[in-house]
Design an enzyme around this catalytic site. Structure first.
Site, PDB file in Angstrom:
ATOM      1  N   GLU A 155       9.550  84.309 -87.453  1.00  0.00           N
ATOM      2  CA  GLU A 155       8.874  83.322 -86.601  1.00  0.00           C
ATOM      3  C   GLU A 155       7.863  84.054 -85.727  1.00  0.00           C
ATOM      4  O   GLU A 155       8.019  85.239 -85.445  1.00  0.00           O
ATOM      5  CB  GLU A 155       9.884  82.529 -85.756  1.00  0.00           C
ATOM      6  CG  GLU A 155      10.623  83.304 -84.666  1.00  0.00           C
ATOM      7  CD  GLU A 155       9.937  83.292 -83.313  1.00  0.00           C
ATOM      8  OE1 GLU A 155       8.867  82.663 -83.167  1.00  0.00           O
ATOM      9  OE2 GLU A 155      10.456  83.931 -82.391  1.00  0.00           O
ATOM     10  N   ARG A 173      12.414  78.075 -84.093  1.00  0.00           N
ATOM     11  CA  ARG A 173      11.188  78.285 -84.889  1.00  0.00           C
ATOM     12  C   ARG A 173      11.470  78.938 -86.240  1.00  0.00           C
ATOM     13  O   ARG A 173      10.570  79.034 -87.074  1.00  0.00           O
ATOM     14  CB  ARG A 173      10.196  79.158 -84.089  1.00  0.00           C
ATOM     15  CG  ARG A 173       9.632  78.468 -82.865  1.00  0.00           C
ATOM     16  CD  ARG A 173       8.512  79.255 -82.214  1.00  0.00           C
ATOM     17  NE  ARG A 173       8.929  80.493 -81.612  1.00  0.00           N
ATOM     18  CZ  ARG A 173       9.317  80.642 -80.332  1.00  0.00           C
ATOM     19  NH1 ARG A 173       9.356  79.595 -79.525  1.00  0.00           N
ATOM     20  NH2 ARG A 173       9.671  81.826 -79.869  1.00  0.00           N
ATOM     21  N   SER A 194       6.874  92.247 -79.409  1.00  0.00           N
ATOM     22  CA  SER A 194       6.444  91.316 -78.362  1.00  0.00           C
ATOM     23  C   SER A 194       5.251  91.916 -77.635  1.00  0.00           C
ATOM     24  O   SER A 194       5.393  92.901 -76.914  1.00  0.00           O
ATOM     25  CB  SER A 194       7.622  91.084 -77.403  1.00  0.00           C
ATOM     26  OG  SER A 194       7.190  90.380 -76.267  1.00  0.00           O
ATOM     27  N   HIS A 228      14.811  90.907 -68.353  1.00  0.00           N
ATOM     28  CA  HIS A 228      13.835  89.962 -68.911  1.00  0.00           C
ATOM     29  C   HIS A 228      13.576  88.820 -67.936  1.00  0.00           C
ATOM     30  O   HIS A 228      12.445  88.338 -67.828  1.00  0.00           O
ATOM     31  CB  HIS A 228      14.240  89.408 -70.283  1.00  0.00           C
ATOM     32  CG  HIS A 228      13.155  88.551 -70.907  1.00  0.00           C
ATOM     33  ND1 HIS A 228      13.161  87.172 -70.838  1.00  0.00           N
ATOM     34  CD2 HIS A 228      12.011  88.880 -71.565  1.00  0.00           C
ATOM     35  CE1 HIS A 228      12.077  86.707 -71.453  1.00  0.00           C
ATOM     36  NE2 HIS A 228      11.361  87.713 -71.900  1.00  0.00           N
ATOM     37  N   PHE A 250       5.972  86.641 -64.276  1.00  0.00           N
ATOM     38  CA  PHE A 250       4.886  86.009 -65.027  1.00  0.00           C
ATOM     39  C   PHE A 250       4.721  84.549 -64.593  1.00  0.00           C
ATOM     40  O   PHE A 250       3.612  84.099 -64.285  1.00  0.00           O
ATOM     41  CB  PHE A 250       5.193  86.109 -66.519  1.00  0.00           C
ATOM     42  CG  PHE A 250       4.236  85.351 -67.392  1.00  0.00           C
ATOM     43  CD1 PHE A 250       2.944  85.807 -67.572  1.00  0.00           C
ATOM     44  CD2 PHE A 250       4.636  84.188 -68.033  1.00  0.00           C
ATOM     45  CE1 PHE A 250       2.051  85.109 -68.381  1.00  0.00           C
ATOM     46  CE2 PHE A 250       3.760  83.492 -68.844  1.00  0.00           C
ATOM     47  CZ  PHE A 250       2.467  83.949 -69.018  1.00  0.00           C
ATOM     48  N   HIS A 279       4.426  87.156 -79.919  1.00  0.00           N
ATOM     49  CA  HIS A 279       5.515  87.918 -80.523  1.00  0.00           C
ATOM     50  C   HIS A 279       5.760  87.490 -81.961  1.00  0.00           C
ATOM     51  O   HIS A 279       5.346  86.422 -82.395  1.00  0.00           O
ATOM     52  CB  HIS A 279       6.782  87.890 -79.652  1.00  0.00           C
ATOM     53  CG  HIS A 279       7.636  86.671 -79.764  1.00  0.00           C
ATOM     54  ND1 HIS A 279       8.492  86.273 -78.768  1.00  0.00           N
ATOM     55  CD2 HIS A 279       7.805  85.760 -80.754  1.00  0.00           C
ATOM     56  CE1 HIS A 279       9.143  85.194 -79.147  1.00  0.00           C
ATOM     57  NE2 HIS A 279       8.734  84.862 -80.339  1.00  0.00           N
TER      58      HIS A 279
HETATM   59  C1  HEM Z   1      10.526  84.317 -74.335  1.00  0.00           C
HETATM   60  C2  HEM Z   1       7.565  86.008 -70.940  1.00  0.00           C
HETATM   61  C3  HEM Z   1       7.981  90.437 -72.842  1.00  0.00           C
HETATM   62  C4  HEM Z   1      11.703  88.863 -75.509  1.00  0.00           C
HETATM   63  C5  HEM Z   1       9.617  84.397 -73.314  1.00  0.00           C
HETATM   64  C6  HEM Z   1       8.941  83.268 -72.729  1.00  0.00           C
HETATM   65  C7  HEM Z   1       8.105  83.744 -71.791  1.00  0.00           C
HETATM   66  C8  HEM Z   1       8.257  85.168 -71.749  1.00  0.00           C
HETATM   67  C9  HEM Z   1       7.139  82.956 -70.891  1.00  0.00           C
HETATM   68  C10 HEM Z   1       9.086  81.797 -73.145  1.00  0.00           C
HETATM   69  C11 HEM Z   1       7.987  81.570 -74.182  1.00  0.00           C
HETATM   70  C12 HEM Z   1       7.949  80.164 -74.716  1.00  0.00           C
HETATM   71  O1  HEM Z   1       8.888  79.786 -75.425  1.00  0.00           O
HETATM   72  O2  HEM Z   1       6.962  79.454 -74.447  1.00  0.00           O
HETATM   73  C13 HEM Z   1       7.359  87.347 -71.222  1.00  0.00           C
HETATM   74  C14 HEM Z   1       6.313  88.149 -70.639  1.00  0.00           C
HETATM   75  C15 HEM Z   1       6.417  89.382 -71.190  1.00  0.00           C
HETATM   76  C16 HEM Z   1       7.553  89.359 -72.100  1.00  0.00           C
HETATM   77  C17 HEM Z   1       5.290  87.650 -69.634  1.00  0.00           C
HETATM   78  C18 HEM Z   1       5.591  90.624 -70.947  1.00  0.00           C
HETATM   79  C19 HEM Z   1       4.579  90.707 -70.089  1.00  0.00           C
HETATM   80  C20 HEM Z   1       9.052  90.401 -73.701  1.00  0.00           C
HETATM   81  C21 HEM Z   1       9.523  91.515 -74.455  1.00  0.00           C
HETATM   82  C22 HEM Z   1      10.589  91.072 -75.203  1.00  0.00           C
HETATM   83  C23 HEM Z   1      10.759  89.679 -74.923  1.00  0.00           C
HETATM   84  C24 HEM Z   1       8.870  92.900 -74.448  1.00  0.00           C
HETATM   85  C25 HEM Z   1      11.471  91.820 -76.154  1.00  0.00           C
HETATM   86  C26 HEM Z   1      11.569  93.091 -76.320  1.00  0.00           C
HETATM   87  C27 HEM Z   1      11.661  87.490 -75.463  1.00  0.00           C
HETATM   88  C28 HEM Z   1      12.419  86.623 -76.340  1.00  0.00           C
HETATM   89  C29 HEM Z   1      12.070  85.313 -76.012  1.00  0.00           C
HETATM   90  C30 HEM Z   1      11.103  85.415 -74.938  1.00  0.00           C
HETATM   91  C31 HEM Z   1      13.408  87.059 -77.444  1.00  0.00           C
HETATM   92  C32 HEM Z   1      12.560  84.040 -76.675  1.00  0.00           C
HETATM   93  C33 HEM Z   1      13.739  83.520 -75.982  1.00  0.00           C
HETATM   94  C34 HEM Z   1      14.216  82.243 -76.605  1.00  0.00           C
HETATM   95  O3  HEM Z   1      13.470  81.573 -77.317  1.00  0.00           O
HETATM   96  O4  HEM Z   1      15.373  81.904 -76.365  1.00  0.00           O
HETATM   97  N1  HEM Z   1       9.195  85.546 -72.686  1.00  0.00           N
HETATM   98  N2  HEM Z   1       8.108  88.114 -72.074  1.00  0.00           N
HETATM   99  N3  HEM Z   1       9.820  89.300 -73.994  1.00  0.00           N
HETATM  100  N4  HEM Z   1      10.887  86.736 -74.624  1.00  0.00           N
HETATM  101 FE1  HEM Z   1       9.643  87.443 -73.234  1.00  0.00          FE
END
Ligand code: HEM
Length: 343
Positions: A137, A172, A210, A290, A297, A314
């Site tokens: 996805e 997704r 990501s 996280h 953010f 991502h």
């Molecule tokens: C989901 C922010 C970095 C793992 C999200 C979401 C946001 C977010 C806003 C929800 C997105 C949506 O569904 O519309 C951020 C920001 C990052 C960042 C601002 C860096 C500046 C990372 C990194 C990882 C990560 C580096 C993993 C190594 C995840 C995962 C989800 C997620 C797995 C999905 C969660 C779910 O659907 O249950 N993140 N993230 N994120 N993020 Fe991050």
């Protein structure tokens, strides 16, 4: 609203989504669309590591030579760099194919095989993922260019419904319509006694790339990204690298995209491997590291009235044992999956 799942991969669900059918996300996001002619993709990573002066130049020469062998079948390629937890400077070339046969033909070529077996005095690793299309996805926060796998797949969806709630990544996945994606089995290790270790992955290992692209940002947004978001992101990436095992994360690399001369671009990505999609979800949904990234953010998005140039994206894969291949040659013992090896 459109589903993130490409229409020809949709099927009757035995596992419901976490949202009601009339759910409307508060902001838009897009996914890559998968051409029905594509059944399986290849995301390959060729790493070169060294710690002595001169090693970076030698590593760069090696990845450039490998890059020069890539033919027109390759759909996209990135080069990225980081210094790992043991202080080794590491370059990783990441080509994508949308046809596993084309990848196999390329790797079997005599000039490519010679480069992949070359004795350079450096450490070399190969991490190859070959997910079938129901096992991946993607999500992109902006409507312009995609990155990584999205560039390889070329086509983009309209705004999708399944995002902006915890559990949306699972929703997704085409395969998650009918499969819980539970992990099974254990990692296996085989050392040849001459510096080469092959790692066998178990069922349903989850991998995320990501990415962040702050190139298009300016003014206050750029300042806020660099001063407030990036340090929190780095702390989260350090946590996963050093203590990710507490959450089911096998390994994590916080990488900077570089050009073929090694010059850093304004793009980075976290790249991690997990025991399961469930473990990855738990970390993103519930772990302070996280939640701090997410919360910082969200605060800044509101501060900037939702007017952001920052591009986030991502790609996530959940793979079967035969869709993963990892090997390490002359690498230090904490490289990638090697740090999971019983000692
Ligand atoms: C989901 C922010 C970095 C793992 C999200 C979401 C946001 C977010 C806003 C929800 C997105 C949506 O569904 O519309 C951020 C920001 C990052 C960042 C601002 C860096 C500046 C990372 C990194 C990882 C990560 C580096 C993993 C190594 C995840 C995962 C989800 C997620 C797995 C999905 C969660 C779910 O659907 O249950 N993140 N993230 N994120 N993020 Fe991050």
């Amino acid at each position: 609203m459109d589903s993130s799942i490409t229409p020809h991969l949709a099927c009757p669900r035995s596992r419901p989504r976490r949202i009601a059918d009339d759910y409307a996300p508060p902001y838009p996001a897009w996914s890559a669309r998968i051409d029905p002619a594509i059944g399986q993709v290849v995301m390959a990573s060729y790493g070169v590591q060294g710690r002595e002066s001169g090693d970076v130049a030698a590593a760069l020469a090696h990845v450039r030579a490998l890059r020069a062998t890539l033919d027109a079948d390759v759909r996209h390629v990135d080069l990225a760099r980081y210094v790992d937890e043991a202080g080794y400077d590491t370059l990783v070339l990441q080509p994508y194919w949308t046809d596993p046969e084309a990848f196999r033909r390329w790797e079997a070529r005599a000039d490519v095989a010679a480069l992949l077996a070359a004795e350079t005095g450096l450490g070399h690793f190969r991490e190859i993922l070959t997910p079938t299309v129901e096992r991946l996805e993607t999500l992109y926060s902006t409507e312009d260019e995609m990155e990584g796998l999205g560039r390889a797949l070329e086509r983009r969806s309209p705004p999708v419904q399944e995002h902006a709630y915890w559990g949306s990544a699972r929703d997704r996945f085409p395969i998650a319509q009918t499969d819980a994606l539970e992990p099974a089995g254990q990692l296996g290790f085989a050392a040849d006694g001459a510096g080469r270790v092959t790692v066998r992955g178990h069922d349903n290992i989850a991998i995320i790339r990501s990415g962040q692209d702050w190139g298009p940002t300016g003014g206050e947004e750029r300042r806020l990204y660099l001063a407030e978001i990036e340090p929190v992101l780095r702390a989260g990436m350090d946590f996963l690298r050093d203590r990710g095992g507490e959450c089911g994360c096998y390994l994590n690399r916080y990488m900077r995209i570089v050009d073929m001369d090694g010059a850093p671009q304004e793009k980075s990505f976290g790249w991690s491997y997990w025991r399961s999609l469930g473990d990855m979800e738990n970390w993103s949904e519930a772990h302070p590291s996280h939640l701090a990234i997410f919360g910082t953010f969200m605060r800044i998005v509101q501060q900037l009235n939702f007017d952001l140039k920052l591009r986030l994206w991502h790609e996530v894969y959940v793979v079967t044992p035969d869709q993963q291949l990892y090997d390490y040659r002359n690498c230090h013992p904490d490289t990638g999956f090697l740090k999971q090896m019983p000692r």
